[in-house]
Design a protein around this motif. Structure first.
Motif, PDB file in Angstrom:
ATOM      1  N   GLN A   1       0.835  -1.189   0.000  1.00 56.58           N
ATOM      2  CA  GLN A   1       0.000   0.000   0.000  1.00 56.58           C
ATOM      3  C   GLN A   1       0.872   1.242   0.000  1.00 56.58           C
ATOM      4  O   GLN A   1       1.898   1.312   0.645  1.00 56.58           O
ATOM      5  CB  GLN A   1      -0.882   0.013   1.243  1.00 56.58           C
ATOM      6  CG  GLN A   1      -1.715  -1.231   1.394  1.00 56.58           C
ATOM      7  CD  GLN A   1      -2.317  -1.312   2.774  1.00 56.58           C
ATOM      8  OE1 GLN A   1      -2.239  -0.379   3.548  1.00 56.58           O
ATOM      9  NE2 GLN A   1      -2.917  -2.431   3.085  1.00 56.58           N
TER      10      GLN A   1
ATOM     11  N   TYR B   1      -4.082   7.886  -2.377  1.00 56.75           N
ATOM     12  CA  TYR B   1      -3.866   6.471  -2.085  1.00 56.75           C
ATOM     13  C   TYR B   1      -3.965   5.670  -3.367  1.00 56.75           C
ATOM     14  O   TYR B   1      -4.435   6.163  -4.399  1.00 56.75           O
ATOM     15  CB  TYR B   1      -4.894   5.975  -1.060  1.00 56.75           C
ATOM     16  CG  TYR B   1      -6.330   6.081  -1.533  1.00 56.75           C
ATOM     17  CD1 TYR B   1      -7.027   7.273  -1.408  1.00 56.75           C
ATOM     18  CD2 TYR B   1      -6.978   5.000  -2.135  1.00 56.75           C
ATOM     19  CE1 TYR B   1      -8.330   7.385  -1.856  1.00 56.75           C
ATOM     20  CE2 TYR B   1      -8.275   5.106  -2.590  1.00 56.75           C
ATOM     21  CZ  TYR B   1      -8.945   6.302  -2.443  1.00 56.75           C
ATOM     22  OH  TYR B   1     -10.237   6.424  -2.897  1.00 56.75           O
ATOM     23  N   GLU B   2      -3.540   4.393  -3.300  1.00 59.15           N
ATOM     24  CA  GLU B   2      -3.548   3.562  -4.498  1.00 59.15           C
ATOM     25  C   GLU B   2      -4.529   2.395  -4.420  1.00 59.15           C
ATOM     26  O   GLU B   2      -5.066   1.971  -5.436  1.00 59.15           O
ATOM     27  CB  GLU B   2      -2.141   3.011  -4.752  1.00 59.15           C
ATOM     28  CG  GLU B   2      -1.107   4.080  -5.088  1.00 59.15           C
ATOM     29  CD  GLU B   2       0.234   3.484  -5.462  1.00 59.15           C
ATOM     30  OE1 GLU B   2       1.133   4.249  -5.838  1.00 59.15           O
ATOM     31  OE2 GLU B   2       0.375   2.244  -5.369  1.00 59.15           O
ATOM     32  N   ASN B   3      -4.746   1.896  -3.209  1.00 54.10           N
ATOM     33  CA  ASN B   3      -5.540   0.685  -3.065  1.00 54.10           C
ATOM     34  C   ASN B   3      -7.034   0.983  -3.152  1.00 54.10           C
ATOM     35  O   ASN B   3      -7.614   1.594  -2.262  1.00 54.10           O
ATOM     36  CB  ASN B   3      -5.200   0.035  -1.716  1.00 54.10           C
ATOM     37  CG  ASN B   3      -5.790  -1.359  -1.582  1.00 54.10           C
ATOM     38  OD1 ASN B   3      -6.742  -1.707  -2.252  1.00 54.10           O
ATOM     39  ND2 ASN B   3      -5.226  -2.150  -0.705  1.00 54.10           N
ATOM     40  N   THR B   4      -7.676   0.525  -4.207  1.00 55.20           N
ATOM     41  CA  THR B   4      -9.096   0.804  -4.392  1.00 55.20           C
ATOM     42  C   THR B   4      -9.978  -0.028  -3.466  1.00 55.20           C
ATOM     43  O   THR B   4     -11.193   0.164  -3.420  1.00 55.20           O
ATOM     44  CB  THR B   4      -9.506   0.541  -5.854  1.00 55.20           C
ATOM     45  OG1 THR B   4      -9.150  -0.806  -6.205  1.00 55.20           O
ATOM     46  CG2 THR B   4      -8.789   1.490  -6.800  1.00 55.20           C
TER      47      THR B   4
ATOM     48  N   LYS C   1      -8.900   8.985  -6.336  1.00 53.25           N
ATOM     49  CA  LYS C   1      -8.273   8.291  -5.213  1.00 53.25           C
ATOM     50  C   LYS C   1      -7.561   9.274  -4.289  1.00 53.25           C
ATOM     51  O   LYS C   1      -6.367   9.145  -3.980  1.00 53.25           O
ATOM     52  CB  LYS C   1      -7.322   7.186  -5.710  1.00 53.25           C
ATOM     53  CG  LYS C   1      -8.079   6.040  -6.386  1.00 53.25           C
ATOM     54  CD  LYS C   1      -7.186   4.849  -6.682  1.00 53.25           C
ATOM     55  CE  LYS C   1      -6.273   5.146  -7.842  1.00 53.25           C
ATOM     56  NZ  LYS C   1      -5.480   3.945  -8.250  1.00 53.25           N
TER      57      LYS C   1
ATOM     58  N   TYR D   1      -7.781   2.531   5.095  1.00 53.52           N
ATOM     59  CA  TYR D   1      -7.632   1.081   5.204  1.00 53.52           C
ATOM     60  C   TYR D   1      -8.938   0.367   4.896  1.00 53.52           C
ATOM     61  O   TYR D   1      -9.970   0.997   4.690  1.00 53.52           O
ATOM     62  CB  TYR D   1      -7.121   0.693   6.582  1.00 53.52           C
ATOM     63  CG  TYR D   1      -7.973   1.087   7.765  1.00 53.52           C
ATOM     64  CD1 TYR D   1      -7.683   2.257   8.474  1.00 53.52           C
ATOM     65  CD2 TYR D   1      -9.017   0.291   8.219  1.00 53.52           C
ATOM     66  CE1 TYR D   1      -8.426   2.610   9.584  1.00 53.52           C
ATOM     67  CE2 TYR D   1      -9.766   0.657   9.319  1.00 53.52           C
ATOM     68  CZ  TYR D   1      -9.465   1.807  10.012  1.00 53.52           C
ATOM     69  OH  TYR D   1     -10.204   2.166  11.112  1.00 53.52           O
ATOM     70  N   ARG D   2      -8.857  -0.937   4.852  1.00 52.31           N
ATOM     71  CA  ARG D   2     -10.037  -1.783   4.696  1.00 52.31           C
ATOM     72  C   ARG D   2     -10.541  -2.148   6.080  1.00 52.31           C
ATOM     73  O   ARG D   2      -9.841  -2.789   6.856  1.00 52.31           O
ATOM     74  CB  ARG D   2      -9.703  -3.057   3.930  1.00 52.31           C
ATOM     75  CG  ARG D   2      -9.559  -2.884   2.435  1.00 52.31           C
ATOM     76  CD  ARG D   2      -9.294  -4.227   1.788  1.00 52.31           C
ATOM     77  NE  ARG D   2     -10.389  -5.148   2.021  1.00 52.31           N
ATOM     78  CZ  ARG D   2     -10.307  -6.463   1.843  1.00 52.31           C
ATOM     79  NH1 ARG D   2      -9.168  -6.997   1.466  1.00 52.31           N
ATOM     80  NH2 ARG D   2     -11.341  -7.231   2.066  1.00 52.31           N
TER      81      ARG D   2
END
Lengths: 113, 120
Positions: free
Chosen positions: A2, A25-28, A71, A93-94
């Motif tokens: 991440q 951010y990068e994480n979709t 993003k 975060y998730r």
């Protein structure tokens, strides 16, 4: 891995002005977008957060704006006060997932009286 | 309700010495994290744990070991301290229960007050 990029690194604002801090951010897969506030000698604490199903959330003088397609999300502090002087971190975060939780590099905000 | 407690708060070591930082949480959280914070470097993840008996490497794991023998405790060890490990260390924890969706609340991180380590 991440990646979370925060800008600017430092910010000086006059009392009553608007402070704006950005986070990319990068994480979709992220589904929770918080900002943490840290005062000297203390651990960070949650300030405000947003879910991706809304584009803006306001709590008092603090507003998060969220741009899912870009993003990016940002923190706006209206009518900035000397007591807002602190370091701010984004840490998307998730939720409900046990994985790496990384922070942006931090923004040191100084509000001059 | 103490939240997250770190011990010790301050420690000075000589190069090559070993020590253990203890993090204890009383919120029954599944996930626990160790970060280090250096001037101008933000918070960097050292190791983390998703449950009792499990650990995983973060961004900067070299020179550190961790253990999570009990759910409420997460230990960070330095086997042979180096001056580059001079830093402020923060422990954090969060729940793995599903967050409250559109209400915006989720399983936020709760941080300890930090442990300042100096290696001479």
């Amino acid at each position: 891995q991440q990646q979370v990029k925060q800008s600017p690194q430092s910010l000086i604002v006059q009392k009553g002005g608007i402070s704006i801090i950005n986070c990319a951010y990068e994480n979709t897969a992220f589904d929770y977008f918080p900002w943490y506030q840290q005062f000297p000698g203390k651990g960070p604490a949650l300030l405000i957060a947003i879910r991706p199903d809304v584009s803006e959330k306001k709590e008092g003088r603090f507003t998060i704006s969220f741009n899912k397609s870009a993003k990016q999300f940002s923190l706006h502090i209206m009518d900035s006060q000397p007591g807002d002087s602190a370091t701010y971190f984004c840490a998307p975060y998730r939720d409900n997932a046990g994985n790496m939780l990384t922070f942006g590099g931090g923004t040191r905000l100084m509000v001059k009286p | 309700n103490a939240g997250v407690t770190q011990t010790p708060k301050f420690r000075v070591l000589k190069t090559g010495q070993s020590m253990t930082l203890l993090c204890a949480q009383d919120m029954n959280h599944e996930y626990m994290y160790w970060y280090r914070q250096d001037p101008g470097m933000g918070l960097r993840l050292i190791h983390y744990s998703v449950g009792e008996g499990t650990t995983a490497k973060g961004e900067v794991p070299d020179g550190y070991n961790v253990s999570r023998l009990k759910k409420q405790n997460f230990l960070l060890g330095l086997e042979s301290a180096a001056p580059s490990q001079t830093s402020v260390y923060f422990c954090a924890s969060r729940s793995n229960r599903e967050g409250q969706g559109a209400l915006g609340r989720a399983n936020v991180l709760t941080f300890g007050a930090g442990s300042r380590l100096t290696v001479l």
